[in-house]
Design a protein around this motif. Structure first.
Motif, mmCIF file in Angstrom:
data_model
loop_
_atom_site.group_PDB
_atom_site.id
_atom_site.type_symbol
_atom_site.label_atom_id
_atom_site.label_comp_id
_atom_site.label_asym_id
_atom_site.label_seq_id
_atom_site.Cartn_x
_atom_site.Cartn_y
_atom_site.Cartn_z
ATOM 1 N N GLY A 113 0.848 -1.184 0.000
ATOM 2 C CA GLY A 113 0.000 0.000 0.000
ATOM 3 C C GLY A 113 0.881 1.230 0.000
ATOM 4 N N ARG A 114 0.383 2.358 0.491
ATOM 5 C CA ARG A 114 1.194 3.580 0.477
ATOM 6 C C ARG A 114 2.453 3.387 1.315
ATOM 7 N N LEU A 115 3.500 4.109 0.915
ATOM 8 C CA LEU A 115 4.801 3.960 1.546
ATOM 9 C C LEU A 115 5.106 5.165 2.436
ATOM 10 N N GLU A 116 5.893 4.955 3.449
ATOM 11 C CA GLU A 116 6.168 6.010 4.421
ATOM 12 C C GLU A 116 6.991 7.132 3.799
ATOM 13 N N GLU A 117 6.704 8.358 4.220
ATOM 14 C CA GLU A 117 7.392 9.527 3.682
ATOM 15 C C GLU A 117 8.906 9.414 3.849
ATOM 16 N N GLU A 118 9.350 8.856 4.958
ATOM 17 C CA GLU A 118 10.787 8.723 5.199
ATOM 18 C C GLU A 118 11.451 7.890 4.103
ATOM 19 N N HIS A 119 10.758 6.843 3.654
ATOM 20 C CA HIS A 119 11.302 6.016 2.580
ATOM 21 C C HIS A 119 11.295 6.778 1.260
ATOM 22 N N VAL A 120 10.186 7.435 0.977
ATOM 23 C CA VAL A 120 10.003 8.117 -0.305
ATOM 24 C C VAL A 120 10.974 9.282 -0.439
ATOM 25 N N ARG A 121 11.280 9.950 0.651
ATOM 26 C CA ARG A 121 12.162 11.128 0.616
ATOM 27 C C ARG A 121 13.531 10.777 0.052
ATOM 28 N N ALA A 125 15.296 11.930 -3.663
ATOM 29 C CA ALA A 125 16.608 12.544 -3.839
ATOM 30 C C ALA A 125 17.462 11.741 -4.814
ATOM 31 N N GLU A 126 17.427 10.413 -4.702
ATOM 32 C CA GLU A 126 18.215 9.569 -5.596
ATOM 33 C C GLU A 126 17.730 9.681 -7.033
ATOM 34 N N LEU A 264 9.505 22.799 -10.481
ATOM 35 C CA LEU A 264 10.654 22.572 -9.607
ATOM 36 C C LEU A 264 11.663 21.666 -10.318
ATOM 37 N N GLY A 265 12.915 22.075 -10.273
ATOM 38 C CA GLY A 265 13.957 21.338 -10.963
ATOM 39 C C GLY A 265 14.170 21.793 -12.386
ATOM 40 N N CYS A 266 13.287 22.689 -12.880
ATOM 41 C CA CYS A 266 13.330 23.100 -14.288
ATOM 42 C C CYS A 266 13.389 24.616 -14.451
ATOM 43 N N ARG A 267 13.475 25.344 -13.362
ATOM 44 C CA ARG A 267 13.265 26.800 -13.446
ATOM 45 C C ARG A 267 14.361 27.515 -14.212
ATOM 46 N N SER A 268 15.533 26.938 -14.282
ATOM 47 C CA SER A 268 16.592 27.414 -15.161
ATOM 48 C C SER A 268 17.676 26.362 -15.167
ATOM 49 N N ARG A 269 18.467 26.346 -16.218
ATOM 50 C CA ARG A 269 19.519 25.340 -16.305
ATOM 51 C C ARG A 269 20.547 25.530 -15.203
ATOM 52 N N SER A 270 20.761 26.770 -14.766
ATOM 53 C CA SER A 270 21.774 27.022 -13.750
ATOM 54 C C SER A 270 21.267 26.794 -12.340
ATOM 55 N N ARG A 271 19.946 26.871 -12.122
ATOM 56 C CA ARG A 271 19.399 26.766 -10.777
ATOM 57 C C ARG A 271 18.583 25.506 -10.555
ATOM 58 N N GLY A 272 18.272 24.749 -11.611
ATOM 59 C CA GLY A 272 17.343 23.639 -11.499
ATOM 60 C C GLY A 272 17.645 22.676 -10.374
ATOM 61 N N ILE A 273 18.824 22.041 -10.394
ATOM 62 C CA ILE A 273 19.133 21.048 -9.371
ATOM 63 C C ILE A 273 19.412 21.711 -8.034
ATOM 64 N N ASP A 274 19.877 22.968 -8.030
ATOM 65 C CA ASP A 274 20.086 23.678 -6.764
ATOM 66 C C ASP A 274 18.765 23.887 -6.043
ATOM 67 N N ASP A 275 17.694 24.139 -6.805
ATOM 68 C CA ASP A 275 16.371 24.282 -6.181
ATOM 69 C C ASP A 275 15.957 22.987 -5.488
ATOM 70 N N ILE A 276 16.353 21.851 -6.065
ATOM 71 C CA ILE A 276 16.073 20.566 -5.436
ATOM 72 C C ILE A 276 16.913 20.403 -4.169
ATOM 73 N N HIS A 277 18.194 20.660 -4.282
ATOM 74 C CA HIS A 277 19.100 20.493 -3.144
ATOM 75 C C HIS A 277 18.707 21.375 -1.964
ATOM 76 N N GLU A 278 18.221 22.565 -2.248
ATOM 77 C CA GLU A 278 17.933 23.536 -1.190
ATOM 78 C C GLU A 278 16.488 23.491 -0.712
ATOM 79 N N HIS A 279 15.698 22.580 -1.241
ATOM 80 C CA HIS A 279 14.301 22.517 -0.815
ATOM 81 C C HIS A 279 14.209 22.062 0.638
ATOM 82 N N PRO A 280 13.301 22.636 1.416
ATOM 83 C CA PRO A 280 13.174 22.276 2.838
ATOM 84 C C PRO A 280 12.933 20.792 3.099
ATOM 85 N N TRP A 281 12.331 20.082 2.140
ATOM 86 C CA TRP A 281 12.084 18.641 2.344
ATOM 87 C C TRP A 281 13.390 17.877 2.510
ATOM 88 N N PHE A 282 14.476 18.417 1.908
ATOM 89 C CA PHE A 282 15.767 17.740 1.974
ATOM 90 C C PHE A 282 16.717 18.412 2.962
#
Length: 431
Positions: A113-121, A125-126, A264-282
């Protein structure tokens, strides 16, 4: 298990099926199957994906098989199921891939069934790391879904199945419909033209499904689903806190932004992955440790059980007219007398051995210039439209793309096909 060969194996020659012992079958698709194999000299385990040439020809999928073979040669990443060997015999084409013994996320979603957020997080990232790598290689996967995400024995997530993947160009957009409808971005279904941004939307749908055990947009038929994906707003459960945190919600909302330029992840070529890295979820996630696989996943597959449908093995040995066996190729085949499709495979599905060959790129550099409307300069776009077709919500399909196709002497353009759902297993320690 596996066939024996009385003659000694020439490991210094070109790789072929005789280099491997055949073990259990673990998956099957439209015109091919997957089984575990063991390299006779190194004793390393791999997943062998083999595709019958006759079925390839019947389904007009020769170009896709060659394209997948070439794309996989370009890829080498910790969170992707990488190609290690490629070769063919008279009846089959073979891909030898990293082996994932943990099963695919569809398998675990259906059983848990649904999976725990800790696992999905951590998986998020991967997978984000893998998608950013594909973007850097100018590759769009186009079919990211739980079925095409495999876990290794430790629980790390890996992207697999590049059957409908394509190169993209910064200068033009694709308009062909490819992938599984429920995971397609709105710009694909609206025929607006698309690029690598669509994979990040698919990631959002996958994560939503893992957390809530349902997809964000549904419909009783293809038309309703299409309209929902293009027009409907996201609707979170009222009891959201029972499923995930506000940080996870914000991450999902960012990925499922209908405007690809704001996604998210697409906002610009220079910032895309940085937006992912800096997101509060991570927050607090060590991305360097993640890249080197030093973070232990919270979800570890039970390796005492089969993390795949065991009926594949029964089907291989009880239902198949010609089970896979070691067989020598015909010596010096006459290319001139071959059917055009077989000759194409003979010439273009070339041998690859990761221990001997450097990976090379087949990226088509000399494409006609057309401006993309997703570029950062905001210039108007010319989008070449392709023909339409009928889509099924759960079927992987692809039609010929009218954008981003290579010149005839560079690569083979894609033809309609059905992608394979591979259930390869454990990733080998061969990087």
């Amino acid at each position: 298990m596996g066939a024996c060969c009385s003659e000694p194996v020439n490991f210094d020659g070109e790789v072929d099926l005789f280099h491997f012992d055949l073990h259990r079958a673990v998956g099957k698709g439209a015109f091919g199957k997957v089984r575990v194999v063991e390299h006779k000299r190194t004793k390393k385990l791999y997943a062998l994906k083999y595709i019958e040439k006759a079925k390839c020809i019947k389904q007009k999928a020769i170009a896709n098989i060659i394209q997948e073979r070439r794309l996989l040669e370009e890829i080498d990443h910790p969170y992707i199921v990488n190609l290690r060997y490629a070769f063919q015999d008279d009846e089959n084409c073979f891909f030898v891939l990293d082996l994932m013994l943990g099963g695919d996320l569809r398998f675990h979603l259906e059983r848990r069934g649904r999976l725990e957020e800790e696992h999905v997080r951590l998986w998020a990232a991967e997978l984000a790391s893998g998608l950013d790598y594909l973007r850097s290689q100018r590759i769009i996967h186009r079919d990211l879904k739980p079925d095409n995400i495999l876990l290794d024995a430790q629980g790390h997530a890996h992207i697999t199945d590049f059957n409908v993947a394509i190169h993209y160009s910064e200068r033009r957009l694709h308009t062909s419909v490819a992938g599984s409808m429920a995971y397609m971005a709105p710009e694909i279904l609206a025929r607006q033209g698309y690029s690598w941004h669509v994979d990040w939307w698919s990631l959002g749908v996958v994560l939503w499904e893992l957390i809530f055990h349902r997809r964000p947009f549904d419909g009783r038929n293809a038309d309703r689903m299409t309209q929902a994906i293009i027009n409907d707003a996201l609707r979170y459960p009222q009891n959201l806190s029972e499923y995930c945190t506000e940080e996870a919600k914000d991450f999902l909302t960012g990925l499922l932004e209908k405007n690809p330029k704001l996604r998210l992840g697409c906002r610009s070529r220079s910032r895309g992955i940085d937006d992912i890295h800096e997101h509060p979820w991570f927050a607090g996630l060590d991305w360097d440790a993640l890249e080197s696989k030093e973070i232990q996943p919270a979800f570890v597959p039970d390796m005492k059980k089969a993390n795949f449908d065991v009926s594949h093995e029964l089907d291989e040995f009880l239902m198949v007219e010609k089970p896979l066996t070691h067989s020598k190729r015909k010596a010096n085949p006459d290319l001139e007398k071959m059917k055009p499709e077989l000759r194409q495979l003979e010439e273009q599905f070339t041998v690859y051995d990761f221990s001997k060959n450097q990976r090379m790129s087949y990226y088509p550099h000399n494409q006609p210039i057309t401006t993309s409307n997703h570029n950062e300069d905001g210039e108007p776009a010319t989008v070449l439209q392709s023909t339409t077709n009928t889509m099924l919500p759960t079927t992987t399909m692809v039609e010929r793309s009218s954008a981003g196709s290579p010149l005839p002497d560079e690569r083979i353009p894609p033809h309609p096909t059905i992608s394979m759902d591979i259930h390869d297993s454990r990733r080998s320690d061969s990087r």
